[in-house]
Structure formats: structure tokens, C-alpha cells
Design an enzyme around this catalytic site. Structure first.
Site, PDB file in Angstrom:
ATOM      1  N   HIS A 208      24.351  -6.498  -3.930  1.00 41.17           N
ATOM      2  CA  HIS A 208      23.629  -4.586  -3.807  1.00 41.17           C
ATOM      3  C   HIS A 208      23.734  -5.432  -2.148  1.00 41.17           C
ATOM      4  CE1 HIS A 208      19.641  -2.443  -2.549  1.00 41.17           C
ATOM      5  NE2 HIS A 208      19.689  -2.702  -1.877  1.00 41.17           N
ATOM      6  N   HIS A 210      24.462  -2.304   1.441  1.00 37.55           N
ATOM      7  CA  HIS A 210      24.933  -2.033   2.772  1.00 37.55           C
ATOM      8  C   HIS A 210      25.591  -2.071   3.781  1.00 37.55           C
ATOM      9  CE1 HIS A 210      20.727  -0.563   1.936  1.00 37.55           C
ATOM     10  NE2 HIS A 210      20.632  -1.546   0.982  1.00 37.55           N
ATOM     11  N   CYS A 241      15.880  -0.106   4.459  1.00 39.13           N
ATOM     12  CA  CYS A 241      14.472  -1.003   4.659  1.00 39.13           C
ATOM     13  C   CYS A 241      13.747  -0.621   5.213  1.00 39.13           C
ATOM     14  CB  CYS A 241      14.766  -2.274   4.806  1.00 39.13           C
ATOM     15  SG  CYS A 241      12.887  -2.883   4.560  1.00 39.13           S
ATOM     16  N   ASN A 250      23.199   2.500   1.908  1.00 43.41           N
ATOM     17  CA  ASN A 250      23.583   1.781   0.408  1.00 43.41           C
ATOM     18  C   ASN A 250      25.013   1.716   0.569  1.00 43.41           C
ATOM     19  OD1 ASN A 250      20.898   1.921  -0.586  1.00 43.41           O
ATOM     20  ND2 ASN A 250      21.539   0.079  -1.517  1.00 43.41           N
TER      21      ASN A 250
HETATM   22  N1  COA Z   1       0.910  -0.117  -5.034  1.00 45.45           N
HETATM   23  C1  COA Z   1       0.080   0.660  -4.591  1.00 45.45           C
HETATM   24  N2  COA Z   1      -0.969   0.537  -3.706  1.00 45.45           N
HETATM   25  C2  COA Z   1      -1.271  -0.738  -3.150  1.00 45.45           C
HETATM   26  C3  COA Z   1      -0.219  -1.946  -4.024  1.00 45.45           C
HETATM   27  C4  COA Z   1       0.274  -1.764  -5.168  1.00 45.45           C
HETATM   28  N3  COA Z   1       1.641  -2.136  -5.447  1.00 45.45           N
HETATM   29  N4  COA Z   1       0.018  -2.829  -3.537  1.00 45.45           N
HETATM   30  C5  COA Z   1      -1.453  -3.063  -2.735  1.00 45.45           C
HETATM   31  N5  COA Z   1      -1.897  -1.889  -2.629  1.00 45.45           N
HETATM   32  C6  COA Z   1      -2.776  -1.383  -1.421  1.00 45.45           C
HETATM   33  C7  COA Z   1      -3.974  -2.101  -1.903  1.00 45.45           C
HETATM   34  O1  COA Z   1      -4.842  -0.930  -3.126  1.00 45.45           O
HETATM   35  C8  COA Z   1      -4.395  -1.733  -0.673  1.00 45.45           C
HETATM   36  O2  COA Z   1      -5.386  -0.425  -0.651  1.00 45.45           O
HETATM   37  P1  COA Z   1      -6.664   0.076  -0.081  1.00 45.45           P
HETATM   38  O3  COA Z   1      -6.195   0.068   1.561  1.00 45.45           O
HETATM   39  O4  COA Z   1      -6.551   1.334  -0.499  1.00 45.45           O
HETATM   40  O5  COA Z   1      -8.124  -0.707   0.210  1.00 45.45           O
HETATM   41  C9  COA Z   1      -3.540  -1.622   0.506  1.00 45.45           C
HETATM   42  O6  COA Z   1      -2.812  -1.039  -0.076  1.00 45.45           O
HETATM   43  C10 COA Z   1      -3.351  -3.053   0.810  1.00 45.45           C
HETATM   44  O7  COA Z   1      -3.042  -3.790  -0.040  1.00 45.45           O
HETATM   45  P2  COA Z   1      -2.583  -5.523   0.657  1.00 45.45           P
HETATM   46  O8  COA Z   1      -2.544  -6.279  -0.699  1.00 45.45           O
HETATM   47  O9  COA Z   1      -3.515  -6.363   1.902  1.00 45.45           O
HETATM   48  O10 COA Z   1      -1.258  -5.255   0.510  1.00 45.45           O
HETATM   49  P3  COA Z   1      -0.904  -4.957   2.515  1.00 45.45           P
HETATM   50  O11 COA Z   1      -1.110  -4.437   3.270  1.00 45.45           O
HETATM   51  O12 COA Z   1      -0.830  -6.916   3.121  1.00 45.45           O
HETATM   52  O13 COA Z   1       0.630  -5.542   2.248  1.00 45.45           O
HETATM   53  C11 COA Z   1       2.608  -4.746  -0.055  1.00 45.45           C
HETATM   54  C12 COA Z   1       1.354  -5.978   0.903  1.00 45.45           C
HETATM   55  C13 COA Z   1       3.230  -5.984  -0.706  1.00 45.45           C
HETATM   56  C14 COA Z   1       1.765  -4.079  -1.003  1.00 45.45           C
HETATM   57  C15 COA Z   1       3.212  -3.745   1.029  1.00 45.45           C
HETATM   58  O14 COA Z   1       3.811  -4.509   2.213  1.00 45.45           O
HETATM   59  C16 COA Z   1       4.438  -3.243   0.583  1.00 45.45           C
HETATM   60  O15 COA Z   1       4.284  -2.433  -0.274  1.00 45.45           O
HETATM   61  N6  COA Z   1       5.639  -3.100   1.089  1.00 45.45           N
HETATM   62  C17 COA Z   1       7.047  -3.138   0.537  1.00 45.45           C
HETATM   63  C18 COA Z   1       7.946  -2.686   1.370  1.00 45.45           C
HETATM   64  C19 COA Z   1       9.386  -2.201   0.581  1.00 45.45           C
HETATM   65  O16 COA Z   1       9.541  -1.737  -0.554  1.00 45.45           O
HETATM   66  N7  COA Z   1      10.602  -2.260   1.313  1.00 45.45           N
HETATM   67  C20 COA Z   1      11.539  -1.623   1.176  1.00 45.45           C
HETATM   68  C21 COA Z   1      11.995  -2.196  -0.161  1.00 45.45           C
HETATM   69  S1  COA Z   1      12.648  -3.543   0.009  1.00 45.45           S
HETATM   70 ZN    ZN Z   2      18.649  -1.785  -0.073  1.00 43.88          ZN
END
Ligand code: COA
Ligand code: ZN
Length: 316
Positions: A208, A210, A241, A250
């Protein structure tokens, strides 16, 4: 030049990696239309969306609607990014064919991107792998920052191999080595692909890439020369990201397809329908950008010579 496999498979990640960083929200209808248009291009896989927190990635908050509404073409695997158990549940609800689990190879990017330590992410992904096995859904694992971290710098190869090994043992169906912010260079890519293949014989490896520093196509060739057959790419070179400073697009899918087809390597992807999709991307994301291959066309899309040449030199 050392040649690689005669056929490769492309995973089009534009609808996920491409859109996750865009400021303008792309309407659900338009996302569905994008995936449907990509489905006609011949991709092995399309990464449709991500089941992440809508607070973390608001651009893809409509993940379930999109996955539900796309028209699935036989032969295309529709996949989505999943970072945690909640994401797994949402992905399974809408019948995602394959999951792409994600965590970072480096500690600081994992904390910034996923708000977990690497150990927490690893435990979460192992739980997901076990649950997905019960549901009969294959899970690839993407290791972000495998070639370098925008916070921590070089990432020890041992960290990447250790994580890949643990996730393979827990049931991952493939491993993707991600160059999240374009820090990889060709000899490094070749070395890590070879080491991963040696450590995990038989495990499908994807790269993958970039193009942040202009090395993505060179890195793709380097990976291919070691035998890698799977590549992520985003149409128009969209992507990045949001939790990695300096992230940019990408590797362009159309450039990857064009390059490999010029080299006689089959990609399965038809360039013209793909270029038609690429041409519509600036309007979709509501900003101007100029994918180079769209302007230049295929290398043999030659031009009529200027009229004065015939007057001066006669017919060629
Ligand atoms: N889908 C939908 N909602 C989600 C979720 C998911 N997979 N995971 C967590 N949530 C929601 C929770 O229900 C909670 O909602 P609320 O505030 O309404 O109660 C909120 O998000 C926070 O949940 P929590 O478990 O405390 O998550 P967090 O804030 O610690 O974040 C991740 C952790 C992993 C969910 C978050 O950082 C994330 O989604 N990151 C992805 C980043 C990304 O995609 N980057 C680019 C690609 S590499
Ligand atoms: Zn990427």
C-alpha cells in the site's frame, strides 16, 4: 532487469483511503455511483469504505448505507477497513465480503490514529480475527507505517514482522505493508517484502503505497520484482491518513495500471473506463486537481503532427 509475476491484482482503495481525507462530504449517492463505476473497470478488490468512528472519519460516516446500496459485480471482492469490534459488527451487518483490519507498526502513529497502544490494537484485532472466523469472513490485516512513521521515524523491521506473525497466527488471510506517508524507498521495499515472505511463507502480501515523495511507482516495481502480486492504489491519486502529518495521495491507480500494462504485466483493469472515472473525481471531491495521466493519455495516444511539417518535408 529482474522481472516479477506476469499478472497482478489491484485493490482500488479510492472510495476509502481516497475520500477519508477530503474536506467536502461526498453524498452517499455519489459514493455508491463511484463504487459502481469502479466495479466495471476490472478490479480484483474495491475497498468501499471504513467502519471507523464517525467522529474520527466523518467523511465515511455513511459506511453502512454505501455498503448496502452498491451493486456487487461477480468476481469483485468488496472490502472495508475495520479498526475495532464495533467496526466488525457494522461491517458484518451489511455483508462486507472481506475485512481489512488496521493497526500501525509504530507506537505513536497507532496512538494518534486509533487512540490505542499497539498492544491494545493487537488484542482488539486478534478478537476480531476470532469472531470473523466464526462468521466465515476473511480478514486481511494492514500494518500502517511499515516503512516509516511520521512521528517515530524508521520503524524496526522486527516490529513489523512480529506483528505480522502474531496476526497471521490469529488467522489473518493476508498482510498489507503500508507506506502511510510515502517514506519508503525501493531497496527498502524490496527488503521488507522479501523478509515478510520468508517469515510467512504462503501468506499473500499486498503493498500500500503513497506518493508523498514521488517514489510510489518505483516502490511498486521494487515490490513486484520480489514476487508481490497485490497492490493497493487510489484512482486519481487521492488519499491520505488524516492522523498522519504531511500525508498525501496513494499511488495513482491509472498510473500503476498503465505502467504495468506497458511492461506486459496483466492487471485485469481496463484503462479507458478507469480514466473516465478519474475525469469525474475533481467534481466529486469539489476541488481542482490534475491527474497527470488524464492529461497525457496512454503513452501511444500520439498527436497529429503540425500541418506545416507536410508542407516543408512532404508526406512522412
Ligand atoms: N464505528 C462507529 N462508531 C464507533 C466505532 C466504530 N467502529 N468505534 C467507536 N465508535 C464510537 C463509539 O460508539 C463512541 O460513540 P459515542 O461517543 O457516541 O458514545 C465513540 O465512537 C468513541 O468510542 P471509543 O471506543 O472511545 O473510540 P475512540 O474515540 O477511542 O476511537 C477508534 C477509537 C479506533 C474508533 C477511532 O480512533 C477510529 O475510528 N480511528 C480510525 C482512524 C482512521 O480510519 N484513520 C485512517 C485510516 S488508517
Ligand atoms: Zn493509505
Amino acid at each position: 532487469m529482474n522481472t516479477g509475476p506476469s499478472r497482478i491484482a489491484i485493490n482500488e482503495v479510492g472510495p476509502r483511503d481516497g475520500l477519508q481525507i477530503e474536506k467536502a462530504f461526498v453524498a452517499t449517492d455519489d459514493k455508491v455511483a463511484l463504487v459502481d463505476a469502479l466495479s466495471a473497470c476490472g478490479f480484483a478488490r474495491i475497498e468501499v469504505t471504513s467502519f471507523t468512528s464517525p467522529k474520527a472519519i466523518p467523511a465515511l460516516a455513511d459506511a453502512q448505507d454505501v455498503m448496502r446500496r452498491i451493486q456487487r459485480q461477480p468476481g469483485v471482492i468488496y472490502t472495508a477497513l475495520v479498526p475495532n469490534i464495533r467496526g466488525l459488527e457494522r461491517a458484518l451487518e451489511v455483508g462486507t465480503d472481506e475485512l481489512n483490519l488496521v493497526m500501525s507498526s509504530s507506537e505513536t502513529h497507532n496512538r494518534a490514529n486509533l487512540r490505542m497502544t499497539r498492544d491494545q490494537s493487537l488484542a482488539e484485532l486478534v478478537n476480531i480475527l476470532h469472531a470473523a472466523q466464526g462468521a466465515g469472513v476473511p480478514c486481511n490485516v494492514s500494518l500502517s507505517t511499515a516503512f516509516g512513521c511520521p512521528f517515530d521515524g524508521d520503524v524496526p523491521t522486527d516490529d513489523v514482522l512480529r506483528l505480522a506473525g502474531q496476526l497471521a497466527e490469529a488467522g489473518a488471510s493476508g498482510v498489507t505493508l503500508c507506506d502511510t506517508t510515502g517514506m519508503a524507498y525501493p531497496t527498502q521495499v524490496a527488503a521488507l517484502c522479501e523478509q515478510t515472505a520468508r517469515a510467512l511463507p504462503g501468506m499473500p502480501i499486498t503493498v500500500h503505497l503513497h506518493n508523498t515523495r514521488g517514489m510510489a511507482l518505483a516502490n511498486a516495481v521494487a515490490a513486484w520484482q520480489t514476487g508481490v502480486t497485490r497492490f493497493d492504489a487510489a484512482a486519481g491519486g487521492l488519499g491520505g491518513c488524516p492522523y498522519a502529518p504531511g500525508a498525501s495521495g496513494n499511488v495513482n491507480t491509472e498510473e500503476l495500471v498503465h505502467m504495468f500494462e506497458c511492461m506486459g504485466v496483466q492487471t485485469g483493469v481496463s484503462l479507458q473506463p478507469l480514466l473516465d472515472v478519474v475525469g469525474k473525481l475533481p467534481r466529486l471531491v469539489q476541488r481542482e486537481f490534475h491527474p497527470p495521466l488524464l492529461a497525457a493519455g496512454h503513452r501511444l495516444a500520439t498527436h497529429r503532427p503540425p500541418a506545416w511539417l507536410a508542407e516543408r518535408f512532404g508526406a512522412a
